[in-house]
Design an enzyme around this catalytic site. Sequence first.
Site, PDB file in Angstrom:
ATOM      1  N   ASP A  96      10.367 -18.203   0.422  1.00  0.00           N
ATOM      2  CA  ASP A  96      11.159 -17.576  -0.631  1.00  0.00           C
ATOM      3  C   ASP A  96      10.336 -17.546  -1.910  1.00  0.00           C
ATOM      4  O   ASP A  96       9.148 -17.851  -1.907  1.00  0.00           O
ATOM      5  CB  ASP A  96      12.465 -18.345  -0.837  1.00  0.00           C
ATOM      6  CG  ASP A  96      12.206 -19.729  -1.394  1.00  0.00           C
ATOM      7  OD1 ASP A  96      11.031 -20.104  -1.532  1.00  0.00           O
ATOM      8  OD2 ASP A  96      13.168 -20.442  -1.705  1.00  0.00           O
ATOM      9  N   LYS A 133      12.808 -13.940   6.026  1.00  0.00           N
ATOM     10  CA  LYS A 133      13.083 -15.190   5.324  1.00  0.00           C
ATOM     11  C   LYS A 133      14.450 -15.766   5.714  1.00  0.00           C
ATOM     12  O   LYS A 133      14.564 -16.946   6.034  1.00  0.00           O
ATOM     13  CB  LYS A 133      13.017 -14.966   3.814  1.00  0.00           C
ATOM     14  CG  LYS A 133      13.318 -16.202   3.003  1.00  0.00           C
ATOM     15  CD  LYS A 133      14.536 -15.985   2.145  1.00  0.00           C
ATOM     16  CE  LYS A 133      15.257 -17.274   1.912  1.00  0.00           C
ATOM     17  NZ  LYS A 133      16.522 -17.022   1.223  1.00  0.00           N
TER      18      LYS A 133
END
Length: 219
Positions: A139, A121
Amino acid sequence: MQSKKNMEFILTKIGEMFPDAECELNHSNPFELTIAVLLSAQCTDALVNKVTPDLFSKYKTPEDYIQVPIEELENDIRRIGLFRSKAKHIKQLCQSLVENYGGEIPKDKSELVKLAGVGRKTANVVASVAFGEPAIAVDTHVERVSKRLGICRWKDSVLEVEKTLMKKIPEEEWSVSHHRFIFFGRYHCKAQSPKCDECPLLEVCREGKKRMKKRGVFV
DNA sequence: CTCCCGATAT
DNA sequence: ATATCAGGAG
């Protein structure tokens, strides 16, 4: 699963809601962005932005983080939470930058994820925001919104969510759409109190229609 | 899977 | 009081 037409509808609507969505983490170069994103794990970006002005004023280069005692760095980021592991990761990350990357943040995602504290991420955020590479960082907001809308399944992993979004969103829209998903999740489709009543996406939202039905509201 | 963890909203 | 926050490492 949502149809292609539904995805176009979603992208259009969140575009109208958040036309100027962008990275909200304060930073002035790729190095600062990487530190900020690392710090933002399980923590609001608003809080990160309260800490980084002093932090970035004190620490300019990887060497600055390497030289300071870890207890001092821990203290400088204590308010962020998870401060011991984050301080350790920052030191390891900076050490690796100096030893393997000439003190610069690498642009390649496959290199970024080798850095301590940098997972998929974070690598996606840095590649996208700092270097303009097309990417969709999944996220907590992107995951929740995608699952509520019915773009993917509840049991899907974050990697599966990312793959689904990349497949359903045109590549040239990955970065903007990604930030609009974040804003939509952060300010509208909030974890604890989603604003389904005033949501332009209600007619295509699996979870929203379910919540309305539960309350006896016809959609 | 668990652990890391303080600040803030609900 | 509890859930959540731009997750990642072991």
